[in-house]
Scaffold this active site. Sequence first.
Site, PDB file in Angstrom:
ATOM      1  N   LYS A  13     -49.459  47.738 -79.746  1.00  0.00           N
ATOM      2  CA  LYS A  13     -49.649  47.425 -79.027  1.00  0.00           C
ATOM      3  C   LYS A  13     -48.615  47.187 -77.382  1.00  0.00           C
ATOM      4  O   LYS A  13     -48.766  47.565 -76.583  1.00  0.00           O
ATOM      5  CB  LYS A  13     -49.413  45.611 -78.972  1.00  0.00           C
ATOM      6  CG  LYS A  13     -50.795  44.989 -79.874  1.00  0.00           C
ATOM      7  CD  LYS A  13     -50.667  43.385 -80.261  1.00  0.00           C
ATOM      8  CE  LYS A  13     -49.251  42.775 -80.703  1.00  0.00           C
ATOM      9  NZ  LYS A  13     -49.197  42.981 -81.852  1.00  0.00           N
ATOM     10  N   ARG A  88     -49.674  33.694 -80.040  1.00  0.00           N
ATOM     11  CA  ARG A  88     -50.093  34.256 -81.438  1.00  0.00           C
ATOM     12  C   ARG A  88     -51.051  32.736 -82.385  1.00  0.00           C
ATOM     13  O   ARG A  88     -50.683  33.406 -83.512  1.00  0.00           O
ATOM     14  CB  ARG A  88     -48.485  34.148 -81.477  1.00  0.00           C
ATOM     15  CG  ARG A  88     -48.021  35.411 -83.032  1.00  0.00           C
ATOM     16  CD  ARG A  88     -47.388  35.941 -81.839  1.00  0.00           C
ATOM     17  NE  ARG A  88     -46.593  37.503 -83.043  1.00  0.00           N
ATOM     18  CZ  ARG A  88     -46.180  38.246 -82.683  1.00  0.00           C
ATOM     19  NH1 ARG A  88     -46.239  38.453 -81.787  1.00  0.00           N
ATOM     20  NH2 ARG A  88     -45.516  38.360 -83.679  1.00  0.00           N
ATOM     21  N   ARG A 122     -41.459  52.846 -87.195  1.00  0.00           N
ATOM     22  CA  ARG A 122     -41.188  52.636 -86.048  1.00  0.00           C
ATOM     23  C   ARG A 122     -39.509  52.471 -85.925  1.00  0.00           C
ATOM     24  O   ARG A 122     -38.930  51.983 -87.044  1.00  0.00           O
ATOM     25  CB  ARG A 122     -41.889  51.275 -86.127  1.00  0.00           C
ATOM     26  CG  ARG A 122     -42.418  51.042 -84.545  1.00  0.00           C
ATOM     27  CD  ARG A 122     -42.898  50.269 -84.225  1.00  0.00           C
ATOM     28  NE  ARG A 122     -42.700  48.339 -84.898  1.00  0.00           N
ATOM     29  CZ  ARG A 122     -43.944  47.762 -84.488  1.00  0.00           C
ATOM     30  NH1 ARG A 122     -44.711  47.752 -83.681  1.00  0.00           N
ATOM     31  NH2 ARG A 122     -43.861  46.741 -85.447  1.00  0.00           N
ATOM     32  N   ARG A 155     -36.424  47.716 -86.447  1.00  0.00           N
ATOM     33  CA  ARG A 155     -36.342  46.710 -86.386  1.00  0.00           C
ATOM     34  C   ARG A 155     -35.775  45.722 -88.157  1.00  0.00           C
ATOM     35  O   ARG A 155     -36.173  46.362 -88.793  1.00  0.00           O
ATOM     36  CB  ARG A 155     -37.079  45.524 -85.249  1.00  0.00           C
ATOM     37  CG  ARG A 155     -36.789  45.898 -84.109  1.00  0.00           C
ATOM     38  CD  ARG A 155     -38.455  45.853 -83.723  1.00  0.00           C
ATOM     39  NE  ARG A 155     -39.582  44.907 -83.855  1.00  0.00           N
ATOM     40  CZ  ARG A 155     -40.498  44.322 -83.841  1.00  0.00           C
ATOM     41  NH1 ARG A 155     -41.192  45.268 -82.827  1.00  0.00           N
ATOM     42  NH2 ARG A 155     -41.226  43.225 -84.153  1.00  0.00           N
ATOM     43  N   ARG A 166     -44.944  38.617 -92.342  1.00  0.00           N
ATOM     44  CA  ARG A 166     -45.547  38.695 -90.385  1.00  0.00           C
ATOM     45  C   ARG A 166     -47.265  39.193 -90.995  1.00  0.00           C
ATOM     46  O   ARG A 166     -47.990  38.727 -89.590  1.00  0.00           O
ATOM     47  CB  ARG A 166     -45.103  39.567 -89.426  1.00  0.00           C
ATOM     48  CG  ARG A 166     -43.557  39.299 -89.661  1.00  0.00           C
ATOM     49  CD  ARG A 166     -42.639  40.876 -89.116  1.00  0.00           C
ATOM     50  NE  ARG A 166     -42.686  41.467 -87.495  1.00  0.00           N
ATOM     51  CZ  ARG A 166     -43.284  42.338 -86.758  1.00  0.00           C
ATOM     52  NH1 ARG A 166     -42.443  43.101 -87.620  1.00  0.00           N
ATOM     53  NH2 ARG A 166     -43.416  42.239 -85.924  1.00  0.00           N
TER      54      ARG A 166
HETATM   55  P1  AMP Z   1     -43.279  41.105 -81.496  1.00  0.00           P
HETATM   56  O1  AMP Z   1     -42.509  42.253 -81.556  1.00  0.00           O
HETATM   57  O2  AMP Z   1     -43.828  40.433 -80.647  1.00  0.00           O
HETATM   58  O3  AMP Z   1     -43.807  41.104 -83.180  1.00  0.00           O
HETATM   59  O4  AMP Z   1     -42.613  39.855 -82.228  1.00  0.00           O
HETATM   60  C1  AMP Z   1     -41.134  40.090 -83.133  1.00  0.00           C
HETATM   61  C2  AMP Z   1     -40.704  37.683 -83.295  1.00  0.00           C
HETATM   62  O5  AMP Z   1     -40.489  37.798 -82.021  1.00  0.00           O
HETATM   63  C3  AMP Z   1     -41.357  37.642 -84.142  1.00  0.00           C
HETATM   64  O6  AMP Z   1     -41.902  38.013 -85.652  1.00  0.00           O
HETATM   65  C4  AMP Z   1     -41.793  36.065 -83.772  1.00  0.00           C
HETATM   66  O7  AMP Z   1     -40.675  35.702 -84.792  1.00  0.00           O
HETATM   67  C5  AMP Z   1     -40.973  35.948 -82.618  1.00  0.00           C
HETATM   68  N1  AMP Z   1     -42.805  36.204 -81.581  1.00  0.00           N
HETATM   69  C6  AMP Z   1     -42.522  36.919 -80.369  1.00  0.00           C
HETATM   70  N2  AMP Z   1     -43.471  36.576 -80.397  1.00  0.00           N
HETATM   71  C7  AMP Z   1     -44.054  34.969 -80.516  1.00  0.00           C
HETATM   72  C8  AMP Z   1     -45.203  33.932 -80.038  1.00  0.00           C
HETATM   73  N3  AMP Z   1     -46.194  34.419 -78.975  1.00  0.00           N
HETATM   74  N4  AMP Z   1     -44.675  32.570 -81.039  1.00  0.00           N
HETATM   75  C9  AMP Z   1     -43.743  32.764 -81.591  1.00  0.00           C
HETATM   76  N5  AMP Z   1     -42.935  33.722 -82.205  1.00  0.00           N
HETATM   77  C10 AMP Z   1     -42.951  34.681 -81.517  1.00  0.00           C
END
Ligand code: AMP
Length: 209
Positions: A13, A88, A122, A155, A166
Amino acid sequence: MRIVLLGAQGSGKGTQAEKLSAELNIPHISTGDIFRDNIKRGTELGRLVKEYADKGLLVPDEVTIRIMRARLEQEDCSNGFILDGFPRNMKQAKALEEFSSVDRAISLEISDEEAVRRIAGRRNCPKCGRLYHMVYNPPKEDELCDVCHVKLVQRDDDKPEAIKRRLGIYHKETEPLKDFYKEKGVLLLVDGSQGINDVFSGIMKALSS
Ligand code: AMP
């Protein structure tokens, strides 16, 4: 064009959103990037979301929705945007409907096995945030950012335990959004298991069909 990108962690993404943003000249808005940036800068929001993000748990909906509502009201979103990581879950999708419509929801389809393989490789630059993959999109020099020349990092939430958590959350909470957008007639499915440029071609083809 108001686009939502859906797909499991590791589906590409972030990478595809960056390419789409350059191609369509609309901002790439990643909730994960917003949260990570705030954590890094030690803001109040950063302190609030850190424990969730580090463990790979979702940040409470109220917080996420408030941040995204404010972000999408900004001037640079007036011609559209690409959302990466939001909505999400169903509550967030319904909230988004209240402050913006969605023209296309693109789901990047990959298997869990491929997702885990990809996430393990990654890395990103701690200085500029540029994304790399040690196998599919490696830096020119060993583990160093091509632009900043600092050592790339993994990360915390890309470590094995957090990845499993996740992916579980993705299947339970995020995947049902495919049906939600399908019913609205805006869902496009794209094979995300191919290389970066082929996935991008698939997205552009789906958008023009
Ligand atoms: P990502 O980089 O999109 O995987 O997001 C990293 C972390 O940010 C996730 O594991 C959540 O803790 C938080 N996060 C990102 N987007 C959301 C969302 N839409 N709702 C809730 N938590 C989010």
